[in-house]
Design an enzyme around this catalytic site. Structure first.
Site, PDB file in Angstrom:
ATOM      1  N   PRO A  98     -11.988  -2.493  32.296  1.00 14.34           N
ATOM      2  CA  PRO A  98     -11.410  -3.807  31.994  1.00 14.34           C
ATOM      3  C   PRO A  98     -10.086  -3.763  31.244  1.00 14.34           C
ATOM      4  O   PRO A  98      -9.923  -2.998  30.286  1.00 14.34           O
ATOM      5  CB  PRO A  98     -12.490  -4.462  31.119  1.00 14.34           C
ATOM      6  CG  PRO A  98     -13.757  -3.820  31.543  1.00 14.34           C
ATOM      7  CD  PRO A  98     -13.398  -2.406  31.915  1.00 14.34           C
ATOM      8  N   ASN A  99      -9.197  -4.598  31.688  1.00 19.95           N
ATOM      9  CA  ASN A  99      -7.879  -4.840  31.076  1.00 19.95           C
ATOM     10  C   ASN A  99      -6.850  -3.744  31.320  1.00 19.95           C
ATOM     11  O   ASN A  99      -5.687  -3.909  30.949  1.00 19.95           O
ATOM     12  CB  ASN A  99      -8.002  -5.117  29.562  1.00 19.95           C
ATOM     13  CG  ASN A  99      -8.781  -6.379  29.285  1.00 19.95           C
ATOM     14  OD1 ASN A  99      -8.448  -7.439  29.821  1.00 19.95           O
ATOM     15  ND2 ASN A  99      -9.825  -6.288  28.501  1.00 19.95           N
TER      16      ASN A  99
ATOM     17  N   ARG B 191       1.972  -5.061  27.222  1.00 21.28           N
ATOM     18  CA  ARG B 191       2.078  -5.169  25.761  1.00 21.28           C
ATOM     19  C   ARG B 191       1.455  -3.937  25.101  1.00 21.28           C
ATOM     20  O   ARG B 191       0.923  -3.078  25.791  1.00 21.28           O
ATOM     21  CB  ARG B 191       1.477  -6.474  25.227  1.00 21.28           C
ATOM     22  CG  ARG B 191       0.025  -6.681  25.549  1.00 21.28           C
ATOM     23  CD  ARG B 191      -0.432  -8.061  25.066  1.00 21.28           C
ATOM     24  NE  ARG B 191      -1.823  -8.287  25.452  1.00 21.28           N
ATOM     25  CZ  ARG B 191      -2.876  -7.888  24.761  1.00 21.28           C
ATOM     26  NH1 ARG B 191      -2.727  -7.247  23.615  1.00 21.28           N
ATOM     27  NH2 ARG B 191      -4.101  -8.121  25.190  1.00 21.28           N
TER      28      ARG B 191
ATOM     29  N   TYR C  88      -0.363   2.197  24.141  1.00 25.44           N
ATOM     30  CA  TYR C  88      -0.716   2.603  25.512  1.00 25.44           C
ATOM     31  C   TYR C  88       0.469   3.112  26.340  1.00 25.44           C
ATOM     32  O   TYR C  88       0.275   3.483  27.490  1.00 25.44           O
ATOM     33  CB  TYR C  88      -1.367   1.420  26.240  1.00 25.44           C
ATOM     34  CG  TYR C  88      -2.661   0.956  25.617  1.00 25.44           C
ATOM     35  CD1 TYR C  88      -3.772   1.803  25.551  1.00 25.44           C
ATOM     36  CD2 TYR C  88      -2.781  -0.319  25.068  1.00 25.44           C
ATOM     37  CE1 TYR C  88      -4.961   1.395  24.966  1.00 25.44           C
ATOM     38  CE2 TYR C  88      -3.966  -0.744  24.483  1.00 25.44           C
ATOM     39  CZ  TYR C  88      -5.049   0.121  24.437  1.00 25.44           C
ATOM     40  OH  TYR C  88      -6.223  -0.292  23.860  1.00 25.44           O
TER      41      TYR C  88
ATOM     42  N   ASN D 182     -12.206   5.999  32.726  1.00 26.06           N
ATOM     43  CA  ASN D 182     -11.760   5.331  31.502  1.00 26.06           C
ATOM     44  C   ASN D 182     -12.495   3.996  31.449  1.00 26.06           C
ATOM     45  O   ASN D 182     -12.090   3.036  32.110  1.00 26.06           O
ATOM     46  CB  ASN D 182     -10.250   5.122  31.491  1.00 26.06           C
ATOM     47  CG  ASN D 182      -9.782   4.510  30.166  1.00 26.06           C
ATOM     48  OD1 ASN D 182     -10.589   3.963  29.411  1.00 26.06           O
ATOM     49  ND2 ASN D 182      -8.495   4.602  29.889  1.00 26.06           N
TER      50      ASN D 182
ATOM     51  N   ALA E 102     -12.862  -0.957  27.043  1.00 28.60           N
ATOM     52  CA  ALA E 102     -13.673  -1.444  25.914  1.00 28.60           C
ATOM     53  C   ALA E 102     -15.177  -1.294  26.163  1.00 28.60           C
ATOM     54  O   ALA E 102     -15.962  -1.263  25.209  1.00 28.60           O
ATOM     55  CB  ALA E 102     -13.330  -2.895  25.608  1.00 28.60           C
TER      56      ALA E 102
ATOM     57  N   GLU F 119     -14.669  11.524  30.595  1.00 31.53           N
ATOM     58  CA  GLU F 119     -14.240  10.242  30.014  1.00 31.53           C
ATOM     59  C   GLU F 119     -12.843  10.413  29.427  1.00 31.53           C
ATOM     60  O   GLU F 119     -12.599  11.361  28.675  1.00 31.53           O
ATOM     61  CB  GLU F 119     -15.240   9.828  28.927  1.00 31.53           C
ATOM     62  CG  GLU F 119     -14.889   8.506  28.264  1.00 31.53           C
ATOM     63  CD  GLU F 119     -15.990   8.022  27.330  1.00 31.53           C
ATOM     64  OE1 GLU F 119     -17.181   8.019  27.735  1.00 31.53           O
ATOM     65  OE2 GLU F 119     -15.660   7.642  26.192  1.00 31.53           O
TER      66      GLU F 119
ATOM     67  N   HIS G 102      -9.467   8.500  27.515  1.00 27.40           N
ATOM     68  CA  HIS G 102      -8.843   7.365  26.826  1.00 27.40           C
ATOM     69  C   HIS G 102      -7.376   7.673  26.617  1.00 27.40           C
ATOM     70  O   HIS G 102      -7.034   8.769  26.151  1.00 27.40           O
ATOM     71  CB  HIS G 102      -9.522   7.095  25.484  1.00 27.40           C
ATOM     72  CG  HIS G 102     -10.956   6.748  25.664  1.00 27.40           C
ATOM     73  ND1 HIS G 102     -11.354   5.523  26.114  1.00 27.40           N
ATOM     74  CD2 HIS G 102     -12.077   7.487  25.523  1.00 27.40           C
ATOM     75  CE1 HIS G 102     -12.668   5.511  26.229  1.00 27.40           C
ATOM     76  NE2 HIS G 102     -13.138   6.695  25.888  1.00 27.40           N
TER      77      HIS G 102
ATOM     78  N   ARG H 276      -8.067   4.542  15.486  1.00 30.24           N
ATOM     79  CA  ARG H 276      -7.832   3.100  15.594  1.00 30.24           C
ATOM     80  C   ARG H 276      -8.921   2.314  14.837  1.00 30.24           C
ATOM     81  O   ARG H 276      -9.465   2.812  13.869  1.00 30.24           O
ATOM     82  CB  ARG H 276      -7.754   2.734  17.074  1.00 30.24           C
ATOM     83  CG  ARG H 276      -6.638   3.503  17.802  1.00 30.24           C
ATOM     84  CD  ARG H 276      -6.514   3.094  19.232  1.00 30.24           C
ATOM     85  NE  ARG H 276      -6.162   1.680  19.339  1.00 30.24           N
ATOM     86  CZ  ARG H 276      -6.295   0.947  20.449  1.00 30.24           C
ATOM     87  NH1 ARG H 276      -6.768   1.513  21.551  1.00 30.24           N
ATOM     88  NH2 ARG H 276      -5.947  -0.315  20.462  1.00 30.24           N
TER      89      ARG H 276
HETATM   90  O1  CA2 Z   1      -7.244   4.121  25.077  1.00 32.77           O
HETATM   91  C1  CA2 Z   1      -7.863   3.770  26.087  1.00 32.77           C
HETATM   92  O2  CA2 Z   1      -7.665   4.239  27.198  1.00 32.77           O
HETATM   93  C2  CA2 Z   1      -8.897   2.641  25.970  1.00 32.77           C
HETATM   94  O3  CA2 Z   1     -10.012   2.976  26.803  1.00 32.77           O
HETATM   95  C3  CA2 Z   1      -8.209   1.377  26.471  1.00 32.77           C
HETATM   96  C4  CA2 Z   1      -9.035   0.104  26.287  1.00 32.77           C
HETATM   97  C5  CA2 Z   1      -9.581   0.015  24.876  1.00 32.77           C
HETATM   98  O4  CA2 Z   1     -10.461  -1.104  24.790  1.00 32.77           O
HETATM   99  C6  CA2 Z   1     -10.315   1.257  24.455  1.00 32.77           C
HETATM  100  O5  CA2 Z   1     -10.742   1.106  23.104  1.00 32.77           O
HETATM  101  C7  CA2 Z   1      -9.410   2.470  24.556  1.00 32.77           C
HETATM  102  C8  CA2 Z   1      -8.249  -1.182  26.497  1.00 32.77           C
HETATM  103  C9  CA2 Z   1      -7.321  -1.249  27.610  1.00 32.77           C
HETATM  104  C10 CA2 Z   1      -6.487  -2.495  27.491  1.00 32.77           C
HETATM  105  O6  CA2 Z   1      -5.170  -2.104  27.706  1.00 32.77           O
HETATM  106  C11 CA2 Z   1      -4.171  -3.002  27.573  1.00 32.77           C
HETATM  107  C12 CA2 Z   1      -2.898  -2.498  27.704  1.00 32.77           C
HETATM  108  C13 CA2 Z   1      -1.832  -3.324  27.575  1.00 32.77           C
HETATM  109  C14 CA2 Z   1      -2.014  -4.664  27.328  1.00 32.77           C
HETATM  110  C15 CA2 Z   1      -3.289  -5.166  27.195  1.00 32.77           C
HETATM  111  C16 CA2 Z   1      -4.372  -4.339  27.333  1.00 32.77           C
END
Ligand code: CA2
Length: 143
Positions: A8-9, A16, A21, A73, A76, A97, A99, A106
């Site tokens: 997700p996401n 952003r 990221y 990946n 969340a 897995e 990330h 974090r």
């Molecule tokens: O660091 C990672 O790859 C995560 O799996 C990414 C997830 C986060 O919930 C994990 O804790 C760590 C979230 C991805 C959302 O990514 C976005 C990137 C840009 C803008 C909005 C969301």
């Protein structure tokens, strides 16, 4: 053949939080992963979903679809999805897995992965390169 799943996401990459990221989009990431797979002499299938159930179905079906390993990946879902843990645990393929960010550096809630115990290993905090190292491991492991 390796299956790469993003949760997700992750379709929002590049829009952003570039300090967390990076500036690459999901499309950039997928193109890069395909290039790394070609270098490693393996084929990849790339999928992203915002839906837990969809990810679970892809994981359940991966072995029957002919994949030899999975890069996952879970985004969340990592932090709370026992359903995803069960799906990974119930299937026979090695799962790495990944990330993008260092989840241990974090917020408190990101430090725990409920899915990690079902994975062969976890890579966190190395940005997009984490996918490359995961692929590299799986290519060796599957060979
Ligand atoms: O660091 C990672 O790859 C995560 O799996 C990414 C997830 C986060 O919930 C994990 O804790 C760590 C979230 C991805 C959302 O990514 C976005 C990137 C840009 C803008 C909005 C969301």
């Amino acid at each position: 053949m390796i299956l790469v799943l993003n949760g997700p996401n992750l379709n929002l990459l590049g829009t952003r939080e570039p300090e967390v990221y990076g500036t690459f989009t999901l499309e950039d990431l997928e193109n890069q992963v395909e290039a790394w797979a070609a270098e490693l002499g393996t084929a990849v299938t790339l999928r992203q979903s915002n839906y837990e159930g969809q990810l679970i179905e892809w994981i359940q079906q991966a072995a029957a679809e002919g994949f030899g390993g999975i890069v996952l990946n879970p985004a969340a879902l990592t932090h709370y999805s026992y359903a995803l843990f069960d799906a990974v645990q119930a299937q026979p393929l090695p799962v790495v897995e990944v990330h993008i960010s260092n989840i241990h550096a974090r917020e408190e809630f990101r430090r725990r992965s409920v899915t990690a115990p079902a994975a062969a290993g976890v890579i966190a905090g190395l940005g997009a390169l984490g996918y490359k190292y995961a692929l590299s491991y799986l290519v060796e492991k599957i060979r």
